[in-house]
Each structure stands twice: as structure tokens, then as C-alpha cells.
Enzyme design. Sequence first.
Site, PDB file in Angstrom:
ATOM      1  N   CYS A 142      56.175 106.027 -16.758  1.00 30.12           N
ATOM      2  CA  CYS A 142      57.284 106.994 -16.916  1.00 30.12           C
ATOM      3  C   CYS A 142      56.702 108.371 -17.575  1.00 30.12           C
ATOM      4  CB  CYS A 142      58.346 106.202 -17.832  1.00 30.12           C
ATOM      5  SG  CYS A 142      59.027 104.845 -17.062  1.00 30.12           S
ATOM      6  N   THR A 143      56.024 108.281 -18.270  1.00 32.87           N
ATOM      7  CA  THR A 143      55.276 109.270 -18.960  1.00 32.87           C
ATOM      8  C   THR A 143      54.680 110.173 -17.982  1.00 32.87           C
ATOM      9  OG1 THR A 143      54.780 108.170 -21.208  1.00 32.87           O
ATOM     10  CG2 THR A 143      53.492 110.185 -20.985  1.00 32.87           C
TER      11      THR A 143
END
Length: 156
Positions: free
Chosen positions: A46-47
Site C-alpha cells: 500500500c505504501t
Amino acid sequence: MADSQTPASVTDFSAPMTGDKTFQLGGRPARYTVLYFYPKDNTPGCTTESIAFRELHEQFVAAGTEIYGISRDSLRSHEGFKSKLGLPFELISDPEEAVCLQFNVMKMKNMYGKQVRGVERSTFVIDAEGRMVKEWRGVKVADHADEVLEFVKSQP
């Protein structure tokens, strides 16, 4: 999505987002709105995905496109994630899963050999009339933001 000739309309919705704002799909002035659903703040995939959208943000804006990330995380978590990564766009909080359910992104997934219910990484492009013009489901992070950008840039 019905077919490429008649994109499906997306039911209008509102949800809280970072910056002490409320997202409202209806009446967005942008040519396109990108909604990318991701499982959880501060996780590796997600980062990486959020950084990819951040790096291309100016090109999305030049293409008349707004970007919003959505997960089930709290606004507090989103504010920290947004600040930590220096994201130039807002994150929508959906802890009740109302938006996730509307877009059918809640799925059973395998996590370390266990079945868990979570957000399937998915991205949707919605036009100014509120019609879904493109969707990606089961997204792999590598090169995804580039693919979304190429799609919006290729539209007449």
C-alpha cells in the site's frame, strides 16, 4: 461495467476524508476521478502504490484527473500515512465498509495460510458524469499507477 459503449453509472456517495473534508462523488469538477482501494495504511504494498500515485500526481492533474485512496483505516491513521508519505491527494476513510461494498472490493483472501476478509486492491476511473469508465481488480502494484495514467491520458 456494462460495455465500453455504455459505462455504468456509479451511485453517488459521500465519505469522510483527510484534511477534515468530506468526499462527495456527485458534482466533482474533474474530468476523471480515480479511486484506488487498498488494504491497509503503512503496509509495504500500500505504501508502494501510494508513492507511485504521488510521483505521478502532477501528470494526473494535467490530465484533468483527481486521485483518492480508500481503505478501511481511520481518519487518524490516514492523516499519519498521508503526512509520512507526503501525499498531495486526500485519503477516504471507510471503516464501515459502505464504499468498499458499493464497489464490491471486499473479498476472502489468504493471509499466512488463513482465510481473512479484506479489501481486494482495485482501482476505478469515474468520469465527470459519474460513469465508471474503467476498472482494475486484483491489482498488482508494479506499474499500476502508470497504467492508470496512460488510460486517462488516452481518453478523447
